[in-house]
Design a protein around this motif. Structure first.
Motif, PDB file in Angstrom:
ATOM      1  N   GLU A   1       0.923  -0.878   0.294  1.00  0.00           N
ATOM      2  CA  GLU A   1       0.170   0.072  -0.120  1.00  0.00           C
ATOM      3  C   GLU A   1       0.637   0.941  -0.111  1.00  0.00           C
ATOM      4  OE1 GLU A   1      -3.530   1.951   2.790  1.00  0.00           O
ATOM      5  OE2 GLU A   1      -2.301   0.445   3.320  1.00  0.00           O
ATOM      6  N   GLY A   2       0.833   1.681  -1.142  1.00  0.00           N
ATOM      7  CA  GLY A   2       1.458   3.444  -0.936  1.00  0.00           C
ATOM      8  C   GLY A   2       2.100   3.370  -1.877  1.00  0.00           C
ATOM      9  N   TYR A   3       2.495   2.070  -2.686  1.00  0.00           N
ATOM     10  CA  TYR A   3       3.440   2.349  -3.861  1.00  0.00           C
ATOM     11  C   TYR A   3       2.704   1.675  -4.797  1.00  0.00           C
ATOM     12  CZ  TYR A   3       6.986   2.153   0.356  1.00  0.00           C
ATOM     13  OH  TYR A   3       7.131   2.526   1.092  1.00  0.00           O
ATOM     14  N   SER A   4       3.269   2.271  -6.475  1.00  0.00           N
ATOM     15  CA  SER A   4       2.367   2.076  -7.290  1.00  0.00           C
ATOM     16  C   SER A   4       3.612   2.101  -8.407  1.00  0.00           C
ATOM     17  CB  SER A   4       2.112   2.735  -7.504  1.00  0.00           C
ATOM     18  OG  SER A   4       2.179   3.911  -8.141  1.00  0.00           O
ATOM     19  N   LEU A   5       3.492   1.102  -9.892  1.00  0.00           N
ATOM     20  CA  LEU A   5       4.471   1.135  -9.907  1.00  0.00           C
ATOM     21  C   LEU A   5       4.356   2.448 -11.248  1.00  0.00           C
ATOM     22  CD1 LEU A   5       6.584  -0.067 -12.878  1.00  0.00           C
ATOM     23  CD2 LEU A   5       4.014  -1.424 -13.904  1.00  0.00           C
ATOM     24  N   GLU A   6       3.640   3.227 -11.754  1.00  0.00           N
ATOM     25  CA  GLU A   6       3.530   3.887 -12.261  1.00  0.00           C
ATOM     26  C   GLU A   6       4.460   5.233 -11.363  1.00  0.00           C
ATOM     27  OE1 GLU A   6       0.688   2.494 -10.850  1.00  0.00           O
ATOM     28  OE2 GLU A   6       0.892   2.081 -13.444  1.00  0.00           O
TER      29      GLU A   6
ATOM     30  N   THR B   1      14.447  10.503  -6.228  1.00  0.00           N
ATOM     31  CA  THR B   1      15.133   9.263  -5.355  1.00  0.00           C
ATOM     32  C   THR B   1      14.139   8.655  -4.699  1.00  0.00           C
ATOM     33  OG1 THR B   1      17.168  10.973  -5.514  1.00  0.00           O
ATOM     34  CG2 THR B   1      16.389   8.838  -3.532  1.00  0.00           C
ATOM     35  N   GLY B   2      13.833   7.355  -4.849  1.00  0.00           N
ATOM     36  CA  GLY B   2      12.589   7.067  -3.962  1.00  0.00           C
ATOM     37  C   GLY B   2      12.519   5.467  -3.526  1.00  0.00           C
ATOM     38  N   VAL B   3      11.831   4.872  -2.590  1.00  0.00           N
ATOM     39  CA  VAL B   3      12.066   3.814  -2.366  1.00  0.00           C
ATOM     40  C   VAL B   3      10.665   3.423  -2.792  1.00  0.00           C
ATOM     41  CG1 VAL B   3      10.818   4.731   0.295  1.00  0.00           C
ATOM     42  CG2 VAL B   3      12.028   2.214   0.043  1.00  0.00           C
ATOM     43  N   VAL B   4      10.932   1.927  -2.232  1.00  0.00           N
ATOM     44  CA  VAL B   4       9.058   0.712  -3.350  1.00  0.00           C
ATOM     45  C   VAL B   4       8.940  -0.453  -2.198  1.00  0.00           C
ATOM     46  CG1 VAL B   4      10.191   0.110  -5.024  1.00  0.00           C
ATOM     47  CG2 VAL B   4       7.857   0.404  -4.829  1.00  0.00           C
ATOM     48  N   SER B   5       8.521  -0.961  -2.323  1.00  0.00           N
ATOM     49  CA  SER B   5       8.351  -2.672  -1.607  1.00  0.00           C
ATOM     50  C   SER B   5       7.215  -2.510  -2.049  1.00  0.00           C
ATOM     51  CB  SER B   5       7.642  -2.090  -0.553  1.00  0.00           C
ATOM     52  OG  SER B   5       8.804  -1.542   0.753  1.00  0.00           O
TER      53      SER B   5
END
Length: 524
Positions: A244-249, A260-264
């Protein structure tokens, strides 16, 4: 006497009482067993979730630190190549341009000196001059020799899918055999360049570093630590399940804009967290991937072991209680008075056993907290000291401190503003002190963390007559706020960057001296 019960009556009443006691004993055992077992499972799972959340928060600090340092190495390496090319162009003399043989000899020396695959020039017609002759395949290169005005870094793929790094720069229209050399470029094998900067995974297969282009294509022919067979990260993540809160887009947007960013996410049943940062001077993205499933499985194994042992203890306690109730019933048949006394004694014993069980449970929780502290300490090993700070109350707690000169030790609680201000007045160099004091103000911390996940301040300290560079980093601990956009608590870490800073300053000084020497030689 008429008011007294007959023997059969008393026996019947005893039978009724015994049946009631048996029913109470049976259902009481069931309830106690359910409470013990369900309570143990709930406590164990809650502790496991809290531990994993703590690991996630520390992992973000860990990933950001690793990615930032590795990006600096990559950017510095590319910058060195650009500087080398500038120096090489500056060393080019009229004698080197006097004939094809001398130009090729010069190019061969530059190739050997800088360890590149190709050192070439391009004239205004697009003809390429190499140490082995001329080429007309300018169309394979991404830079435009007619309009290039500053150094450019691009990628070239050969027919064998070998990736080459191309660094091009303009020249001052150098005259050569009736033409003008308008551009110069180096061609370096990607694998050789990455080998020189040690772009490799952790030995425990839990962290993986990689480089991608802005469209997600891997520059190392490896995607997601080798889990994916595709050559594009963005294509591989189409099959991932995002938290939740992350997406491919969002990833596509960040890669395209160089953010810069982070994804799970979960890929092929493996939970991953990836931190990405743009490489300065290029359109590349450097990523650091951590396999949370490896860490979580270890935590789950520990938690399941604790739950299993606790359930076994609860079942054993229930069996003991059942045996006690049976003994009570047997004693009741022998003598009512003795049975009543026995029952009272057994109830006291039951209470003591429950207290012992509760004490054992508290001891297990303390062991779990100790393991959590050890895990946090291991993940924060890059930091000299780590603190938890409540910005609303100005209250701080020390989780780690390896500085023998510091009065604050692990688990100490103190007033954040007083201790950090005292540290600034005592150790921070005067040129940095005012900015340090502004950096630790709660309003400045909140403003900084609203814009960035991590805020950083580098400064110089003087201790025992010695000057060293340090870095202060802060991050929102829970990554949450109160719904009004106010950050309540942060994690604070100190780390020693003296060696890195001095190495960077030394390289800058050496480069400046080399450029100055080259410029004087050219003018001479």
């Amino acid at each position: 006497m008429q008011g007294e019960l007959s023997e059969p009556g008393r026996l019947g009443m005893k039978n009724v009482n015994m049946k009631g006691i048996m029913a109470v004993a049976f259902w009481g055992s069931i309830i106690v067993a359910l409470i013990l077992i369900s309570g143990t499972i709930w406590t164990g799972r809650s502790s496991s979730r809290d531990t994993q959340q703590a690991v996630r928060n520390v992992s973000l600090l860990y990933l950001e630190e690793l990615a930032g340092r590795r990006e600096q190495v990559v950017a510095s390496t590319l910058s060195d190549y650009i500087s080398d090319m500038d120096v090489a162009i500056g060393l080019l003399s009229d004698d080197d341009l006097s004939s094809t043989e001398k130009l090729q000899e010069y190019q061969l020396r530059m190739k050997q000196l800088y360890g590149v695959d190709k050192f070439a020039f391009v004239d205004e017609t697009g003809l390429i001059y190499t140490s082995r002759g001329t080429r007309t395949d300018i169309g394979q290169y991404a830079f435009d020799h007619e309009t290039i005005s500053e150094p450019e870094i691009s990628i070239k793929k050969t027919d064998g899918e070998t990736i080459k790094v191309v660094i091009a720069a303009p020249t001052d229209r150098l005259p050569y055999e009736g033409h003008f050399l308008v551009a110069c470029f180096m061609e370096i094998d990607m694998e050789r360049m990455l080998a020189n900067i040690s772009l490799q995974s952790g030995s425990n297969n839990t962290t993986f570093c990689n480089l991608y282009s802005s469209d997600g294509h891997s520059l190392t022919n490896t995607v997601l630590g080798g889990l994916s067979k595709e050559d594009s990260l963005l294509s591989a993540l189409q099959n991932a399940s995002f938290e939740e809160g992350y997406s491919l887009e969002k990833i596509k947007t960040d890669f395209s804009a160089g953010l810069t960013g982070v994804v799970s996410f979960t890929y092929n049943g493996i939970r991953e967290t990836m931190y990405y940062v743009p490489v300065h001077g290029t359109d590349w993205m450097l990523t650091y991937l951590i396999r949370e499933s490896v860490i979580s499985s270890q935590i789950d194994t520990i938690s399941e072991g604790i739950i299993t042992r606790s359930v076994a203890m609860a079942v054993l306690t229930t069996l003991v209680l059942s045996a006690v109730f049976v003994m009570m019933l047997i004693q009741t048949r022998k003598a009512t008075k003795l049975a009543l006394e026995k029952e009272t004694s057994e109830m006291l014993q039951q209470e003591m056993e429950e207290r012992i069980a509760l004490q054992d449970e508290l001891l297990e929780q303390e062991k779990k907290r100790a393991r959590l502290d050890s895990m946090i300490t291991a993940l924060a090993s890059d930091y000299r000291s780590v603190y938890y700070v409540n910005l609303d109350t100005d209250h701080a707690t020390c989780f780690r401190n390896d500085d023998p000169e510091d009065d604050v030790t692990k688990d100490d609680e103190f007033v954040f503003s007083e201790v950090f201000s005292e540290y600034a007045e005592k150790y921070v160099a005067e040129d940095y002190r005012e900015h340090f004091l502004k950096f630790i103000q709660p309003e400045n911390i909140r403003a900084g963390l609203k814009k960035n996940m991590i805020i950083v301040f580098r400064y110089l300290v003087r201790k025992n007559g010695t000057e060293r560079y340090e870095m202060l980093r802060m991050a929102d601990v829970k990554n949450t706020d109160d719904g009004e956009g106010v950050i309540r608590a942060v994690g604070v870490g100190f780390t020693d960057i003296d060696e890195e800073m001095r190495d960077s300053l030394a390289k800058s000084q050496a480069l400046s001296s080399a450029l100055k020497t080259a410029e004087e030689a050219r003018k001479a």
